[in-house]
Design an enzyme around this catalytic site. Sequence first.
Site, PDB file in Angstrom:
ATOM      1  N   LEU A 105      21.991 -27.381  -2.555  1.00 22.29           N
ATOM      2  CA  LEU A 105      20.657 -26.936  -2.105  1.00 22.29           C
ATOM      3  C   LEU A 105      20.463 -25.440  -2.293  1.00 22.29           C
ATOM      4  CD1 LEU A 105      19.780 -28.907   1.163  1.00 22.29           C
ATOM      5  CD2 LEU A 105      19.323 -29.518  -1.205  1.00 22.29           C
ATOM      6  N   GLU A 157       0.836  -1.206   0.000  1.00 22.93           N
ATOM      7  CA  GLU A 157       0.000   0.000   0.000  1.00 22.93           C
ATOM      8  C   GLU A 157       0.877   1.265   0.000  1.00 22.93           C
ATOM      9  OE1 GLU A 157      -0.056  -2.569   2.001  1.00 22.93           O
ATOM     10  OE2 GLU A 157      -2.038  -3.039   2.788  1.00 22.93           O
ATOM     11  N   CYS A 175      -0.503  -0.034   7.829  1.00 22.50           N
ATOM     12  CA  CYS A 175      -0.896   0.470   6.509  1.00 22.50           C
ATOM     13  C   CYS A 175      -2.321   1.019   6.536  1.00 22.50           C
ATOM     14  CB  CYS A 175      -0.796  -0.641   5.469  1.00 22.50           C
ATOM     15  SG  CYS A 175       0.890  -1.139   5.173  1.00 22.50           S
ATOM     16  N   TRP A 218      20.741 -37.739 -14.137  1.00 21.27           N
ATOM     17  CA  TRP A 218      19.445 -37.119 -13.923  1.00 21.27           C
ATOM     18  C   TRP A 218      18.340 -38.039 -14.425  1.00 21.27           C
ATOM     19  CZ3 TRP A 218      19.922 -33.338 -10.663  1.00 21.27           C
ATOM     20  CH2 TRP A 218      21.044 -32.538 -10.684  1.00 21.27           C
ATOM     21  N   SER A 267      21.263 -40.824  -9.202  1.00 26.45           N
ATOM     22  CA  SER A 267      19.925 -40.302  -9.515  1.00 26.45           C
ATOM     23  C   SER A 267      19.996 -39.118 -10.479  1.00 26.45           C
ATOM     24  CB  SER A 267      19.214 -39.872  -8.222  1.00 26.45           C
ATOM     25  OG  SER A 267      19.873 -38.761  -7.665  1.00 26.45           O
TER      26      SER A 267
HETATM   27  N1  LIG Z   1      14.921 -38.409  -7.397  1.00 18.14           N
HETATM   28  C1  LIG Z   1      14.754 -37.550  -6.421  1.00 18.14           C
HETATM   29  O1  LIG Z   1      13.814 -36.749  -6.406  1.00 18.14           O
HETATM   30  C2  LIG Z   1      15.729 -37.530  -5.297  1.00 18.14           C
HETATM   31  C3  LIG Z   1      15.764 -36.432  -4.427  1.00 18.14           C
HETATM   32  C4  LIG Z   1      16.679 -36.456  -3.402  1.00 18.14           C
HETATM   33  C5  LIG Z   1      17.520 -37.560  -3.246  1.00 18.14           C
HETATM   34  N2  LIG Z   1      17.453 -38.578  -4.123  1.00 18.14           N
HETATM   35  C6  LIG Z   1      18.310 -39.742  -4.018  1.00 18.14           C
HETATM   36  O2  LIG Z   1      18.025 -40.407  -2.830  1.00 18.14           O
HETATM   37  C7  LIG Z   1      19.174 -41.140  -2.458  1.00 18.14           C
HETATM   38  C8  LIG Z   1      19.369 -41.018  -0.973  1.00 18.14           C
HETATM   39  O3  LIG Z   1      18.285 -41.649  -0.374  1.00 18.14           O
HETATM   40  P1  LIG Z   1      18.267 -41.863   1.175  1.00 18.14           P
HETATM   41  O4  LIG Z   1      16.912 -42.385   1.486  1.00 18.14           O
HETATM   42  O5  LIG Z   1      19.476 -42.600   1.584  1.00 18.14           O
HETATM   43  O6  LIG Z   1      18.480 -40.360   1.683  1.00 18.14           O
HETATM   44  P2  LIG Z   1      17.626 -39.374   2.603  1.00 18.14           P
HETATM   45  O7  LIG Z   1      16.238 -39.826   2.722  1.00 18.14           O
HETATM   46  O8  LIG Z   1      17.874 -38.022   2.068  1.00 18.14           O
HETATM   47  O9  LIG Z   1      18.350 -39.502   3.961  1.00 18.14           O
HETATM   48  C9  LIG Z   1      18.332 -40.738   4.591  1.00 18.14           C
HETATM   49  C10 LIG Z   1      18.556 -40.559   6.008  1.00 18.14           C
HETATM   50  O10 LIG Z   1      17.419 -39.982   6.566  1.00 18.14           O
HETATM   51  C11 LIG Z   1      17.380 -40.484   7.851  1.00 18.14           C
HETATM   52  N3  LIG Z   1      16.054 -40.403   8.423  1.00 18.14           N
HETATM   53  C12 LIG Z   1      14.898 -40.898   8.036  1.00 18.14           C
HETATM   54  N4  LIG Z   1      13.954 -40.609   8.951  1.00 18.14           N
HETATM   55  C13 LIG Z   1      14.565 -39.929   9.906  1.00 18.14           C
HETATM   56  C14 LIG Z   1      14.133 -39.341  11.098  1.00 18.14           C
HETATM   57  N5  LIG Z   1      12.876 -39.368  11.505  1.00 18.14           N
HETATM   58  N6  LIG Z   1      15.052 -38.737  11.847  1.00 18.14           N
HETATM   59  C15 LIG Z   1      16.323 -38.696  11.465  1.00 18.14           C
HETATM   60  N7  LIG Z   1      16.804 -39.225  10.348  1.00 18.14           N
HETATM   61  C16 LIG Z   1      15.911 -39.826   9.580  1.00 18.14           C
HETATM   62  C17 LIG Z   1      17.825 -41.912   7.787  1.00 18.14           C
HETATM   63  O11 LIG Z   1      18.435 -42.156   9.014  1.00 18.14           O
HETATM   64  P3  LIG Z   1      18.571 -43.659   9.551  1.00 18.14           P
HETATM   65  O12 LIG Z   1      19.512 -44.305   8.607  1.00 18.14           O
HETATM   66  O13 LIG Z   1      19.111 -43.436  10.908  1.00 18.14           O
HETATM   67  O14 LIG Z   1      17.199 -44.236   9.532  1.00 18.14           O
HETATM   68  C18 LIG Z   1      18.782 -41.887   6.639  1.00 18.14           C
HETATM   69  O15 LIG Z   1      20.113 -41.964   7.068  1.00 18.14           O
HETATM   70  C19 LIG Z   1      20.308 -40.591  -3.237  1.00 18.14           C
HETATM   71  O16 LIG Z   1      20.663 -41.520  -4.208  1.00 18.14           O
HETATM   72  C20 LIG Z   1      19.754 -39.385  -3.909  1.00 18.14           C
HETATM   73  O17 LIG Z   1      20.310 -39.186  -5.168  1.00 18.14           O
HETATM   74  C21 LIG Z   1      16.566 -38.596  -5.156  1.00 18.14           C
END
Ligand SMILES: NC(=O)c1ccc[n+]([C@@H]2O[C@H](COP(=O)([O-])OP(=O)(O)OC[C@H]3O[C@@H](n4cnc5c(N)ncnc54)[C@H](OP(=O)(O)O)[C@@H]3O)[C@@H](O)[C@H]2O)c1
Length: 378
Positions: free
Chosen positions: A210, A55, A90, A176, A174
Site C-alpha cells: 500500500l 502567497e 496571509c 494483474w 488478481s
Molecule cells: N482488482 C482489484 O481492483 C482489487 C483490489 C483489491 C483487492 N482485490 C482482490 O480482492 C480479493 C480480496 O477480496 P475480499 O473481498 O476477500 O477482501 P477485502 O474486501 O479487502 O476484505 C474482506 C474483508 O472485509 C471485511 N469487511 C467487509 N465489510 C466490513 C465491515 N463493515 N467491517 C469490517 N470488516 C468488513 C470482511 O469481513 P467479514 O469476513 O467479517 O465480513 C472481509 O473479511 C483479493 O483476491 C484481491 O486480490 C482486487
Amino acid sequence: MFSEADHTAMQRALALAERGMYITTPNPRVGCVLIRDGKVIGEGFTQPAGQDHAEIQAMKNAKARGFDVAGATAYVTLEPCSHVGRTPPCADALVRAGIARVVAAMEDPNPSVSGRGLQRLRDAGIDVRCGLLEREARELNIGFVSRMTRGQPWVRMKVAASLDGGTALHDGTSQWITGPAARDDGHLWRARACAILTGIGTVRDDDPQLTVRAVDTPRQPQRVVVDSRLELPLDARVLAPDSGEFARPVLIFCAVDDPERRAQLEARNAQVFCLPDARGKVDLAAMVAELGQRGINELHVEAGFKLNGSLIRAGCVDELLVYLAPKLLGDARGMFNLPPLARLADAPAYQWHDVRTIGDDVRLIARKATPIAGKALA
Ligand SMILES: NC(=O)c1ccc[n+]([C@@H]2O[C@H](COP(=O)([O-])OP(=O)(O)OC[C@H]3O[C@@H](n4cnc5c(N)ncnc54)[C@H](OP(=O)(O)O)[C@@H]3O)[C@@H](O)[C@H]2O)c1
C-alpha cells in the site's frame, strides 16, 4: 468581470498549485502569481504544513528576483487565510506588502476563514475579486473542501476489473488484470491521497505494501486496514515502515478488541481503533468520520469486493475510479458485494465524470451527485 490576462494568470497559479499535489496535506494545494505592469514578478505554491503558504512563497520569490510587490495583483487559487494557524495570516502579509488587487479562484471552505480573508483585504482598500476558474480550483482541493464542509474525506474507490466486471479469481488471484500503464496511473491517484485503505481479505490474499512506487513523491499516504477481528499477520508487508519523509503509523480499524493482539500490532508500527457497529462489524461511516478528524482529505480505497460493497452500502463512497481491461474473467469475484435489488429505481446512481483510455485499458470515473465539487461540476 475577468479579462483574458486574468485567466492566463490564474491558469498559471493553478499549475503552480498542482506542484503541491503530493506535499501540502492536510493543507490545501494553493498557487499564487504576482503580476505588475503585465509582467510576472513572483510565483509560489503552498509548502508542507507549517511552512510557507503560496502567497508568502510568491512574495519571497519576487524579492529574490529584485522586484517590489507594492501595487501588484496577486492571483491566488484559494482565498488568502485570515487566521493564525501554524503560520501567520496571509491576508495581513498581502496588505502589509502593498498589494493593490487580489483575484481569488474560490473562497476558503475552512469555517475559520470562509470569506474573512477576502473581507480583511477589502477593508484594507484592496480591489478584491473572487470566482475565477473556481471549478478547477475546487477539483484540485476536492478532499479539503469535503473535509471542511462535511467533516469527512472525499472517498475515492479504485477498482481494476475485466470487461465482465471480474476483480479476482475465486482463489484470490488478481495480479494483474490491467496493464502497466493503468497500474502506473493508479499510483498517481494513490500519491495524491492522504490515506490508502484496504480490507483484511486483500491483505491475506495479496500482502500489499500500500505504498506509492511509480511516482516521485517525498510523502507516502497513511495506510489504513479494516480488520474486524485483528487478524492482520504481524509480518504483513503493510506494517513495514514506509520510506516517506512524514511516516505515520498504520491505522487498523477493528470491531472486536483484543488487548493482547492490539499490543502486538501497536508494537509494530500500528495504531488500533475499535469502532463496532450493531452487527459486530466495523462502523464504516464512523471510521470515515474519524479519518476526517485526523486530517485526511482524500481517502483512496483499494479493497476486495466484500469491503467495497460494505463501503458503498454504508454510503461512504463519493467516487469510483474503475480501470477496465479488454478481457473476460468469467465466473470470478465481482467489483462490489451488494445485495439484490427489488426495484431498478433503488440502484445506487452515479454520474460520469471522466472516461478515457490508459494504455490498453479504459479508465472510468463516476461520482455520486454531491454539492461538494460545486454546481459547475459535470
Ligand atoms: N482488482 C482489484 O481492483 C482489487 C483490489 C483489491 C483487492 N482485490 C482482490 O480482492 C480479493 C480480496 O477480496 P475480499 O473481498 O476477500 O477482501 P477485502 O474486501 O479487502 O476484505 C474482506 C474483508 O472485509 C471485511 N469487511 C467487509 N465489510 C466490513 C465491515 N463493515 N467491517 C469490517 N470488516 C468488513 C470482511 O469481513 P467479514 O469476513 O467479517 O465480513 C472481509 O473479511 C483479493 O483476491 C484481491 O486480490 C482486487
